[in-house]
Each structure stands twice: as C-alpha cells, then as structure tokens.
Design a protein around this motif. Structure first.
Motif, PDB file in Angstrom:
ATOM      1  N   TYR A  81       0.940  -1.217  -0.056  1.00  0.00           N
ATOM      2  CA  TYR A  81       0.112   0.071  -0.028  1.00  0.00           C
ATOM      3  C   TYR A  81       0.972   1.292   0.087  1.00  0.00           C
ATOM      4  CZ  TYR A  81      -3.218  -3.287   1.264  1.00  0.00           C
ATOM      5  OH  TYR A  81      -4.238  -4.503   1.268  1.00  0.00           O
ATOM      6  N   PHE A  82       0.508   2.229  -0.798  1.00  0.00           N
ATOM      7  CA  PHE A  82       1.228   3.279  -0.843  1.00  0.00           C
ATOM      8  C   PHE A  82       0.583   4.619  -0.616  1.00  0.00           C
ATOM      9  CE2 PHE A  82       2.478   0.468  -4.040  1.00  0.00           C
ATOM     10  CZ  PHE A  82       4.120   0.290  -3.747  1.00  0.00           C
ATOM     11  N   VAL A  83       1.274   5.562   0.193  1.00  0.00           N
ATOM     12  CA  VAL A  83       0.720   6.943   0.391  1.00  0.00           C
ATOM     13  C   VAL A  83       1.760   7.761  -0.482  1.00  0.00           C
ATOM     14  CG1 VAL A  83       0.734   8.780   2.174  1.00  0.00           C
ATOM     15  CG2 VAL A  83       0.105   6.349   2.909  1.00  0.00           C
ATOM     16  N   TYR A  84       1.198   8.373  -1.153  1.00  0.00           N
ATOM     17  CA  TYR A  84       1.929   9.236  -2.251  1.00  0.00           C
ATOM     18  C   TYR A  84       1.644  10.768  -2.176  1.00  0.00           C
ATOM     19  CZ  TYR A  84      -2.369   9.060  -4.961  1.00  0.00           C
ATOM     20  OH  TYR A  84      -3.699   9.007  -5.464  1.00  0.00           O
ATOM     21  N   ILE A  85       2.575  11.463  -2.583  1.00  0.00           N
ATOM     22  CA  ILE A  85       2.014  13.095  -2.662  1.00  0.00           C
ATOM     23  C   ILE A  85       2.607  13.178  -4.270  1.00  0.00           C
ATOM     24  CG2 ILE A  85       2.698  15.095  -2.046  1.00  0.00           C
ATOM     25  CD1 ILE A  85       3.648  14.056   0.526  1.00  0.00           C
TER      26      ILE A  85
END
Length: 104
Positions: free
Chosen positions: A6-10
């Motif tokens: 799972y990725f949290v991205y900006i």
C-alpha cells in the motif's frame, strides 16, 4: 497477515504549486489515472494537474497506510515540504517502476 503493498503518495503539478496526497495499492496504475484525468474538473488532481510524483511511502498494512495519509493531510504545507525534501531535496519528479511499468 497482510502481503500486499500500500502506498501513500504525494503528487504535484508541473510548477509544484499544489500538493495532492493519496493512497493506493497500485501506485503505477494510480499515477496513470491521475495523468489521464488531467483537466477533469471533477477531481482535485485533474483540476490542478497533479500527476507528477514527488514522494511516496510503502506499507504492508492498509490500516497503517490510511492512518499515515490522514496524518499527512492534516499537516501544513511547510511540514509536508520538509518531509518531501528529507527524501527528495530538489523536489524532483520521480519515476516509479513496478512490474515493468515506468511512470514519469
């Protein structure tokens, strides 16, 4: 228990004037969707052309990823930029490679 990523991205726009934070389990596909939705006034990323990846974190537990996304969304712009610069000092646009997909 969890075996996925799972990725949290900006992401940002070309001029780096807007930051968009999101979560996904397929970063390459999500970035393609952001790019394809450029100029779509119904979405934040589309309205502000936020499809340039400048930061991401990987998680194996979706609950931790969701918690982190909420945390980052509550931060000030300057705190978000400090986090990004800790890993990407020049705010370069990142290429993300996954399963032979290259995202610019």
């Amino acid at each position: 228990m969890f075996n996925s990523n799972y990725f949290v991205y900006i992401t940002t726009n070309f001029n780096r004037t807007v930051l968009d934070i999101g979560i996904t389990n397929d970063l390459a596909t999500r970035l393609q969707q952001h790019f394809q939705n450029s100029d779509d006034k119904k979405t934040f990323a589309g309205r502000y052309y936020c499809y340039k990846l400048i930061y991401f974190e990987r998680f194996t537990n979706p609950v931790h990823a969701i918690e982190r996304e909420k945390q980052l969304k509550g931060w000030s712009r300057s705190k978000k930029e400090a986090l990004i610069r800790s890993k990407n000092p020049e705010l370069k646009f990142l290429n993300y490679i996954a399963e032979e997909k290259v995202i610019n």
